[in-house]
Design an enzyme around this catalytic site. Structure first.
Site, PDB file in Angstrom:
ATOM      1  N   GLN A  88     -18.775  32.290 -65.284  1.00  0.00           N
ATOM      2  CA  GLN A  88     -17.427  32.385 -66.086  1.00  0.00           C
ATOM      3  C   GLN A  88     -16.451  31.311 -65.511  1.00  0.00           C
ATOM      4  O   GLN A  88     -15.334  31.293 -66.053  1.00  0.00           O
ATOM      5  CB  GLN A  88     -16.858  33.969 -65.901  1.00  0.00           C
ATOM      6  CG  GLN A  88     -17.521  34.797 -66.769  1.00  0.00           C
ATOM      7  CD  GLN A  88     -17.320  34.436 -68.366  1.00  0.00           C
ATOM      8  OE1 GLN A  88     -16.491  33.940 -68.610  1.00  0.00           O
ATOM      9  NE2 GLN A  88     -18.354  35.214 -69.153  1.00  0.00           N
ATOM     10  N   SER A  95     -24.105  28.478 -66.696  1.00  0.00           N
ATOM     11  CA  SER A  95     -24.759  28.494 -67.846  1.00  0.00           C
ATOM     12  C   SER A  95     -23.943  27.566 -68.925  1.00  0.00           C
ATOM     13  O   SER A  95     -22.811  27.352 -68.853  1.00  0.00           O
ATOM     14  CB  SER A  95     -24.719  29.964 -68.495  1.00  0.00           C
ATOM     15  OG  SER A  95     -25.255  30.261 -69.426  1.00  0.00           O
ATOM     16  N   CYS A 120     -24.362  41.155 -72.455  1.00  0.00           N
ATOM     17  CA  CYS A 120     -25.656  41.505 -71.749  1.00  0.00           C
ATOM     18  C   CYS A 120     -25.878  43.103 -71.407  1.00  0.00           C
ATOM     19  O   CYS A 120     -26.898  43.664 -71.076  1.00  0.00           O
ATOM     20  CB  CYS A 120     -25.945  40.769 -70.480  1.00  0.00           C
ATOM     21  SG  CYS A 120     -25.936  38.920 -70.805  1.00  0.00           S
TER      22      CYS A 120
END
Length: 376
Positions: free
Chosen positions: A175, A195, A322
């Site tokens: 994040q 990511s 998730c």
């Protein structure tokens, strides 16, 4: 539908999409193949590795590409546990860590794990962390930014404590990557993950940095890709597109931060008519990512509020995507010590580069209208 769930995923940037298509058609070779077509793909791969390493301020020898943050967290922790700095079986982790961290910790046999809650500001208590350290402690894992309330954990302090006690330190940067300048932090951690799809890159691609001084052992024996760090042919087009997205968001980091501060203020102002029912979980601005707002509205379940907002054309969430499929409370609500009922009230609003001020105000006014109807 107006999107307010950028902490879950982002749309693919058009320029990154062009890079993906070009790499897929012109650099389609397997980067491990020895012929010239494979060599062209390998050259592109290494150019991306070098560019990302420069953006992050790390040694490119420690950068490994993965399928995303969850795989990265798993492989990083396994790598650190394969080469501890000292003998021991004790691990310290944040209670609010991403589900992928809990997943790898839950599968470990013979380890004693201490989970640290968050204080009322959504932060790890550094003094409590230090008190939790024993001679057996070999690993600490604490996320940089919480995905559900956006609090920025005191990574520098935690990193220094770990260095002083010869403890490996892994941090989930998923994040914070592209939103916070990370260049001065990597030297304080043993490993971190990131990511692509959180920064307007493609899904299914990410990376891990592991300090090159650590002599880790491969979790999957016989793996030939990424120096044995993971198996499977690398997604070179995805890596190229992620790199392009990282370059772009890095250049806009300051402007984005200022924009999100304004949007956050506008949203909070729009909720003033129901301020007595609203509970925002946040830290002081210096420890808060402005683009993520985690809140509760007393007496209204978050799932119902999410569905009502969806009915009015707004996409918000009830926490980490998730975790949602498991129908369990956002882990941050447990870490904050909320009751079961309070945990059910949690919702998350998150902004992105396309978010407009007028849409933020419309969302706030819509939530006020929903609450007023519900409370009548």
């Amino acid at each position: 539908m107006i999107y307010f769930d950028f902490a879950a995923t982002t749309p693919l940037d058009p320029e990154a999409a062009e890079v993906f298509v070009q790499a897929s058609t012109e650099y389609f070779g397997n980067s491990s193949s020895l012929h010239d077509i494979g060599g062209q793909s390998q050259d592109l791969l290494e150019n991306c590795r070098e560019e990302l390493a420069n953006l992050l301020g790390i040694n490119k020898k420690g950068l490994y590409f993965t399928s995303g943050g969850s795989e990265g967290n798993f492989l990083a922790i396994e790598a650190l546990l394969s080469a501890p700095k000292k003998t021991g079986k004790h691990i310290i982790a944040g209670l609010a860590e991403h589900s992928s961290i809990h997943g790898v910790l839950n599968r470990l046999d013979g380890y004693n794990i201490t989970f640290l809650p968050l204080n009322s500001s959504g932060l790890i208590d550094v003094e409590e962390l230090e008190r939790s350290i024993t001679p057996e402690t070999i690993l600490v894992t604490v996320q940089h930014v919480n995905s559900e309330i956006g609090t920025i954990q005191p990574i520098e302090e935690i990193g220094r404590i770990c260095l002083e006690h010869d403890i490996h330190f892994h941090s989930d940067f998923v994040q914070s990557f592209g939103k916070i300048n990370l260049r001065n932090i990597p030297q304080l951690v043993s490993s971190f993950s990131f990511s692509g799809h959180k920064i307007y890159g493609p899904k299914g691609v990410g990376g891990v940095y592991v300090d090159p001084a650590i002599s880790w052992k491969a979790f999957f024996p016989g793996s030939s890709h990424e120096k044995g760090f993971r198996p499977g042919t690398l997604n070179v087009p995805g890596i190229a597109a992620m790199t392009a997205a990282a370059q772009k968001i890095n250049d806009r980091m300051g402007k984005n931060h200022d924009k999100y501060l304004e949007l956050r203020a506008a949203f909070m102002d729009s909720l003033k008519p129901i301020k007595d029912f609203v509970h925002v979980h946040q830290a002081e601005s210096v420890s808060q990512l402005p683009s993520i707002i985690g809140l509760r509205i007393s007496g209204i379940e978050g799932q119902w509020m999410m569905l009502e907002c969806n009915r009015y054309g707004f996409a918000i969430s009830t926490g980490s995507a998730c975790q949602i499929g498991m129908q369990s409370p956002a882990k941050v609500t447990l870490a904050l010590g909320l009751s079961t009922q309070e945990a059910k009230e949690f919702i998350r609003i998150s902004f992105g580069t396309s978010t407009k001020r007028e849409d933020v105000i419309k969302l706030g006014e819509t939530i006020v209208g929903i609450v007023n109807k519900f409370k009548l």
